[in-house]
Scaffold this active site. Structure first.
Site, short mmCIF file in Angstrom:
data_model
loop_
_atom_site.label_atom_id
_atom_site.label_comp_id
_atom_site.label_asym_id
_atom_site.label_seq_id
_atom_site.Cartn_x
_atom_site.Cartn_y
_atom_site.Cartn_z
CD GLU A 56 -2.94 -1.19 0.37
OE1 GLU A 56 -3.05 -0.28 -0.45
OE2 GLU A 56 -3.65 -2.21 0.36
CG ASN B 152 -0.80 5.39 -0.93
OD1 ASN B 152 -1.64 5.07 -1.76
ND2 ASN B 152 -1.07 5.52 0.35
NE ARG C 25 -5.08 3.17 -5.90
CZ ARG C 25 -4.57 2.01 -5.55
NH1 ARG C 25 -4.56 1.01 -6.39
NH2 ARG C 25 -4.08 1.84 -4.35
#
Lengths: 193, 106
Positions: A86, A90, A150
C-alpha cells in the site's frame, strides 16, 4: 543508472540540508526515546528503486524476506506484505503521480528486545508532490484518483495491518510513511472497522 | 443456475496489486461494453496476495456493470481477502458465491 545515482545523491544532500536546518535536535531526541522501547537494532535494510509499478512486489518481498529469520507467523507476514504494498503504491501513483523516474526509498529496521520479542520498522519515502491534508488522505474511502480505480483504502489497510503508523508530508517535498509491526505479538492484526 | 444468464468469469492472478490489475480492469470493462453480462464473477482461487487495488478493481467494475443492471459475485476468497472486502463494504453490493463442497477446507 547514473541518473538514478545522481538523483539519489541530490536527494540525500537535500535531506541533510533539511536536517541541518534545525531538525537535528528533534531527530536525536526521538531516536533515543524510541530505542529504549524498541530494543537493540539487529538488522537493517535500505532499498531504493524507480517509481515503477513492477517494483511494488520487489519492495514487499524484500521486507518480508528480511523478517523471515525471526519467525513471523504467516498472518504477520501477510500484514507486512500488504502494508508495504500500500505504501509503495501510494508513493508511485500519488507521490510521483505515475511518473516512472522518481525514486522510492524503503528502509526496514529490525529490533530485538530483552524478552526476545522483535519489532519491525518500515519507512517508505518519496520526494514527490506531497499530501496537502494528511488527515483527510487517511480517511477510509477518500481518494484523489479520478478514474475510480482506487478504493481509497490504502491508509486504512496500512493502519489496520500494522501496530503503528505515522505519516509526514510536505507539499512539493514528499511524503514519508513509517510503520511499526510486532513480529512476535500474540496475534496478527485483524481489521475490525 | 439459469442457463439463460450470461456470466463473465474472471480468474484473478496470483498477485493482485496496482501493477498487476491496472490493465485487467480496462480489459474487463471493454468486455462488459461489448457483450451483455448479467453476472460478473471474480474468482480468487489462484490469488495468494491482494492489497487495496483488489478492492478498487471490484468497485470499479461494479460501477460499470451497474449501468447495465448486472451484478457482481465473488468466489474462492481466502479468509484474509474476505476480511479486506468486509472492511471495505464490498459485500453490500457484491454477493459471495459459496462453493459448498470446498467450504470446510477454508
Amino acid at each position: 543508472m547514473r541518473d538514478l545515482l545522481e538523483k539519489e545523491e541530490k536527494a540525500v544532500d537535500e535531506r541533510q540540508e533539511a536536517v541541518g536546518k534545525g531538525k537535528e535536535e528533534k531527530t536525536v531526541d526521538e531516536s533515543q526515546k524510541v530505542s529504549e522501547k524498541e530494543g537493540t537494532l539487529v538488522n537493517e535494510m535500505r532499498l531504493c528503486f524507480l517509481s515503477k509499478g513492477e517494483n511494488e512486489s520487489l519492495a514487499r518481498l524484500a521486507v518480508a524476506g528480511l523478517t523471515a529469520p525471526y519467525d513471523p507467523t504467516m498472518d504477520v507476514l501477510d500484514d507486512i506484505r500488504t502494508a508495504v504494498s500500500e505504501a509503495v503504491t501510494n508513493a508511485i501513483i500519488h507521490g510521483y503521480e505515475g511518473m516512472e523516474d522518481g525514486i522510492v526509498y524503503v528502509s526496514a529496521l529490525l529490533y530485538r528486545r530483552e524478552d526476545q520479542s522483535c519489532l519491525l520498522q518500515v519507512d517508505v519515502e518519496d520526494t514527490g508532490v506531497g499530501i496537502e491534508n494528511v488527515e483527510k488522505a487517511m480517511e477510509p474511502l477518500y481518494t484523489t484518483a479520478a478514474n475510480g480505480e482506487r478504493a481509497g483504502m490504502g491508509f486504512a489497510f496500512m493502519e489496520a495491518f500494522t501496530d503503528r503508523l505515522e505519516v509526514k508530508s510536505e507539499l512539493r517535498k514528499g511524503t514519508c510513511v513509517s510503520m511499526w509491526k510486532e513480529l512476535t505479538g500474540p496475534e496478527a492484526s485483524t481489521y475490525e472497522g | 443456475m439459469d442457463e439463460q444468464e450470461k456470466y463473465l468469469w474472471i480468474r484473478l492472478p496470483k498477485e493482485i496489486d496496482h501493477y498487476h490489475v491496472e490493465s485487467l480492469g480496462r480489459k474487463v470493462d471493454r468486455e462488459l461494453l461489448q457483450k451483455p453480462v448479467e453476472c460478473l464473477v471474480f474468482d480468487f482461487k489462484d490469488t495468494e496476495f491482494m492489497d487495496s487495488s483488489g478492492v478498487g478493481l471490484v468497485m470499479g467494475r461494479y460501477r460499470t456493470i451497474r449501468t447495465f443492471g448486472g451484478r457482481v459475485c465473488l468466489t474462492n476468497e481466502s479468509r484474509r481477502i474476505r476480511q479486506m472486502f468486509q472492511a471495505s463494504g464490498i459485500y453490500e453490493f457484491a454477493a459471495a458465491l459459496v462453493d459448498t463442497e470446498n467450504e470446510e477446507e477454508k
